[in-house]
Design an enzyme around this catalytic site. Sequence first.
Site, PDB file in Angstrom:
ATOM      1  N   ASN A   1       7.784 -12.522   0.633  1.00  0.00           N
ATOM      2  CA  ASN A   1       8.284 -11.075   0.860  1.00  0.00           C
ATOM      3  C   ASN A   1       9.033 -11.358   2.266  1.00  0.00           C
ATOM      4  O   ASN A   1       7.962 -11.012   3.142  1.00  0.00           O
ATOM      5  CB  ASN A   1       7.197  -9.884   0.821  1.00  0.00           C
ATOM      6  CG  ASN A   1       7.783  -8.407   0.918  1.00  0.00           C
ATOM      7  OD1 ASN A   1       8.806  -8.321   1.543  1.00  0.00           O
ATOM      8  ND2 ASN A   1       7.018  -7.810   0.581  1.00  0.00           N
TER       9      ASN A   1
ATOM     10  N   PRO B   1       7.711  -9.494   8.129  1.00  0.00           N
ATOM     11  CA  PRO B   1       7.409  -8.351   9.270  1.00  0.00           C
ATOM     12  C   PRO B   1       7.053  -7.056   8.924  1.00  0.00           C
ATOM     13  O   PRO B   1       7.539  -6.571   7.759  1.00  0.00           O
ATOM     14  CB  PRO B   1       8.864  -8.303   9.920  1.00  0.00           C
ATOM     15  CG  PRO B   1       9.765  -8.790   9.299  1.00  0.00           C
ATOM     16  CD  PRO B   1       9.125  -9.929   8.513  1.00  0.00           C
ATOM     17  N   ASN B   2       5.873  -6.558   9.488  1.00  0.00           N
ATOM     18  CA  ASN B   2       5.460  -5.264   9.268  1.00  0.00           C
ATOM     19  C   ASN B   2       4.416  -5.186   7.853  1.00  0.00           C
ATOM     20  O   ASN B   2       3.952  -4.264   7.702  1.00  0.00           O
ATOM     21  CB  ASN B   2       6.460  -4.163   9.164  1.00  0.00           C
ATOM     22  CG  ASN B   2       7.335  -4.096  10.441  1.00  0.00           C
ATOM     23  OD1 ASN B   2       6.720  -4.052  11.647  1.00  0.00           O
ATOM     24  ND2 ASN B   2       8.720  -4.331  10.319  1.00  0.00           N
TER      25      ASN B   2
ATOM     26  N   ALA C   1      11.999  -6.720   6.071  1.00  0.00           N
ATOM     27  CA  ALA C   1      13.674  -6.423   6.293  1.00  0.00           C
ATOM     28  C   ALA C   1      14.570  -7.684   6.769  1.00  0.00           C
ATOM     29  O   ALA C   1      15.627  -7.487   6.751  1.00  0.00           O
ATOM     30  CB  ALA C   1      13.706  -5.533   7.464  1.00  0.00           C
TER      31      ALA C   1
ATOM     32  N   TYR D   1       4.702   2.270   0.276  1.00  0.00           N
ATOM     33  CA  TYR D   1       4.246   0.882  -0.050  1.00  0.00           C
ATOM     34  C   TYR D   1       2.905   0.760  -0.444  1.00  0.00           C
ATOM     35  O   TYR D   1       2.213  -0.078  -0.901  1.00  0.00           O
ATOM     36  CB  TYR D   1       4.339   0.039   1.434  1.00  0.00           C
ATOM     37  CG  TYR D   1       5.579  -0.114   1.961  1.00  0.00           C
ATOM     38  CD1 TYR D   1       6.391  -1.069   1.250  1.00  0.00           C
ATOM     39  CD2 TYR D   1       5.961   0.573   3.092  1.00  0.00           C
ATOM     40  CE1 TYR D   1       7.756  -1.177   1.687  1.00  0.00           C
ATOM     41  CE2 TYR D   1       7.330   0.211   3.539  1.00  0.00           C
ATOM     42  CZ  TYR D   1       8.171  -0.573   2.762  1.00  0.00           C
ATOM     43  OH  TYR D   1       9.383  -1.051   3.443  1.00  0.00           O
TER      44      TYR D   1
ATOM     45  N   GLU E   1      11.560 -14.194  -4.524  1.00  0.00           N
ATOM     46  CA  GLU E   1      11.727 -13.383  -3.743  1.00  0.00           C
ATOM     47  C   GLU E   1      11.083 -11.980  -4.179  1.00  0.00           C
ATOM     48  O   GLU E   1      11.274 -11.767  -5.291  1.00  0.00           O
ATOM     49  CB  GLU E   1      13.149 -12.829  -3.544  1.00  0.00           C
ATOM     50  CG  GLU E   1      13.354 -11.610  -2.589  1.00  0.00           C
ATOM     51  CD  GLU E   1      14.771 -11.159  -2.486  1.00  0.00           C
ATOM     52  OE1 GLU E   1      15.816 -11.936  -3.206  1.00  0.00           O
ATOM     53  OE2 GLU E   1      15.210 -10.163  -2.138  1.00  0.00           O
TER      54      GLU E   1
ATOM     55  N   ARG F   1       1.082   1.590   6.733  1.00  0.00           N
ATOM     56  CA  ARG F   1       2.563   1.869   7.037  1.00  0.00           C
ATOM     57  C   ARG F   1       2.982   2.517   5.616  1.00  0.00           C
ATOM     58  O   ARG F   1       3.139   2.234   4.478  1.00  0.00           O
ATOM     59  CB  ARG F   1       3.016   0.298   6.812  1.00  0.00           C
ATOM     60  CG  ARG F   1       4.607   0.443   6.923  1.00  0.00           C
ATOM     61  CD  ARG F   1       4.909  -1.192   6.782  1.00  0.00           C
ATOM     62  NE  ARG F   1       6.409  -1.005   6.712  1.00  0.00           N
ATOM     63  CZ  ARG F   1       7.375  -2.005   6.191  1.00  0.00           C
ATOM     64  NH1 ARG F   1       6.656  -3.005   5.497  1.00  0.00           N
ATOM     65  NH2 ARG F   1       8.605  -1.947   6.391  1.00  0.00           N
TER      66      ARG F   1
ATOM     67  N   HIS G   1      17.359  -8.680   4.148  1.00  0.00           N
ATOM     68  CA  HIS G   1      18.472  -8.042   4.319  1.00  0.00           C
ATOM     69  C   HIS G   1      19.822  -8.644   5.526  1.00  0.00           C
ATOM     70  O   HIS G   1      20.846  -8.268   5.296  1.00  0.00           O
ATOM     71  CB  HIS G   1      18.520  -6.544   4.554  1.00  0.00           C
ATOM     72  CG  HIS G   1      17.282  -5.978   3.876  1.00  0.00           C
ATOM     73  ND1 HIS G   1      17.209  -5.972   2.582  1.00  0.00           N
ATOM     74  CD2 HIS G   1      16.356  -5.359   4.243  1.00  0.00           C
ATOM     75  CE1 HIS G   1      16.243  -5.426   1.884  1.00  0.00           C
ATOM     76  NE2 HIS G   1      15.589  -5.044   3.112  1.00  0.00           N
TER      77      HIS G   1
ATOM     78  N   HIS H   1       9.277  -8.074  -3.593  1.00  0.00           N
ATOM     79  CA  HIS H   1       9.200  -6.873  -2.714  1.00  0.00           C
ATOM     80  C   HIS H   1       8.031  -5.652  -3.420  1.00  0.00           C
ATOM     81  O   HIS H   1       8.429  -5.414  -4.672  1.00  0.00           O
ATOM     82  CB  HIS H   1      10.472  -6.120  -2.479  1.00  0.00           C
ATOM     83  CG  HIS H   1      11.756  -6.960  -1.700  1.00  0.00           C
ATOM     84  ND1 HIS H   1      11.644  -7.260  -0.586  1.00  0.00           N
ATOM     85  CD2 HIS H   1      12.558  -7.677  -2.597  1.00  0.00           C
ATOM     86  CE1 HIS H   1      12.568  -8.134  -0.318  1.00  0.00           C
ATOM     87  NE2 HIS H   1      12.913  -8.237  -1.515  1.00  0.00           N
TER      88      HIS H   1
ATOM     89  N   ARG I   1      16.868   2.509  -2.486  1.00  0.00           N
ATOM     90  CA  ARG I   1      16.456   2.969  -1.372  1.00  0.00           C
ATOM     91  C   ARG I   1      17.746   3.196  -0.454  1.00  0.00           C
ATOM     92  O   ARG I   1      18.778   3.298  -1.009  1.00  0.00           O
ATOM     93  CB  ARG I   1      15.364   2.327  -0.761  1.00  0.00           C
ATOM     94  CG  ARG I   1      14.003   2.129  -1.213  1.00  0.00           C
ATOM     95  CD  ARG I   1      12.902   1.404  -0.656  1.00  0.00           C
ATOM     96  NE  ARG I   1      12.560   1.870   0.714  1.00  0.00           N
ATOM     97  CZ  ARG I   1      11.894   1.381   1.487  1.00  0.00           C
ATOM     98  NH1 ARG I   1      11.514   0.145   1.214  1.00  0.00           N
ATOM     99  NH2 ARG I   1      11.628   1.752   2.612  1.00  0.00           N
TER     100      ARG I   1
HETATM  101  C1  DQA Z   1       9.997  -4.799   1.645  1.00  0.00           C
HETATM  102  C2  DQA Z   1      11.370  -3.911   1.445  1.00  0.00           C
HETATM  103  C3  DQA Z   1      12.209  -4.043   2.911  1.00  0.00           C
HETATM  104  O1  DQA Z   1      13.231  -3.329   2.799  1.00  0.00           O
HETATM  105  C4  DQA Z   1      11.253  -3.555   4.188  1.00  0.00           C
HETATM  106  O2  DQA Z   1      12.073  -3.801   5.164  1.00  0.00           O
HETATM  107  C5  DQA Z   1       9.958  -4.312   3.863  1.00  0.00           C
HETATM  108  C6  DQA Z   1       9.073  -4.234   3.040  1.00  0.00           C
HETATM  109  C7  DQA Z   1       9.197  -4.483   0.289  1.00  0.00           C
HETATM  110  O3  DQA Z   1       8.239  -5.190   0.180  1.00  0.00           O
HETATM  111  O4  DQA Z   1       9.488  -3.451  -0.364  1.00  0.00           O
HETATM  112  O5  DQA Z   1       9.427  -4.723   5.129  1.00  0.00           O
HETATM  113  O6  DQA Z   1      10.299  -6.116   1.522  1.00  0.00           O
END
Ligand code: DQA
Length: 148
Positions: A75, A10-11, A78, A23, A99, A18, A81, A101, A108
């Site tokens: 990736n 997501p996102n 969120a 990022y 995994e 963003r 978590h 990120h 963070r």
């Molecule tokens: C993320 C880190 C996550 O905590 C966050 O919710 C993301 C992006 C990262 O790529 O740094 O959406 O996975």
Amino acid sequence: MKNVLVIHGPNLNLLGEREPGIYGNDDFDSINNEINCQAIKKGFIKCEIFQSNHEGAIIDKLHEARKSFDGIVLNAGAYTHYSYAIRDAIAAIKIPVVEVHLSDIHAREDFRAVSVIKDVCIAQISGYGKESYFMGLDALIEYEERKN
Ligand code: DQA
């Protein structure tokens, strides 16, 4: 290791827009182009990239992948978590999942330092921006070399 699937959660479709301070400025399409190029350069034959903002769609894709891919770079955004459902899906399939990120989840907010998927993945790579994805591809190759 021939066919790799890269999953963005997501996102991540909003990369570039963003929170660029966290990022980076590269947009989603340009990062995906680079991932594709890196995958081919590293010897993968097929690299598919998938993004979804929905937990169930990510789970469906993980299930589907078990038949047609040799490894996955994930990736989970969120969901990392708190999604026990994604954790269970990774545990249910036999192919290796890395995994990744972009940001350093250990530097963070406290809630981001927790990954419920870490233990079912072969590696966790965090904090190298888009390089995290490329390192994820390397981790899959190294995993296969160790196995043989
Ligand atoms: C993320 C880190 C996550 O905590 C966050 O919710 C993301 C992006 C990262 O790529 O740094 O959406 O996975």
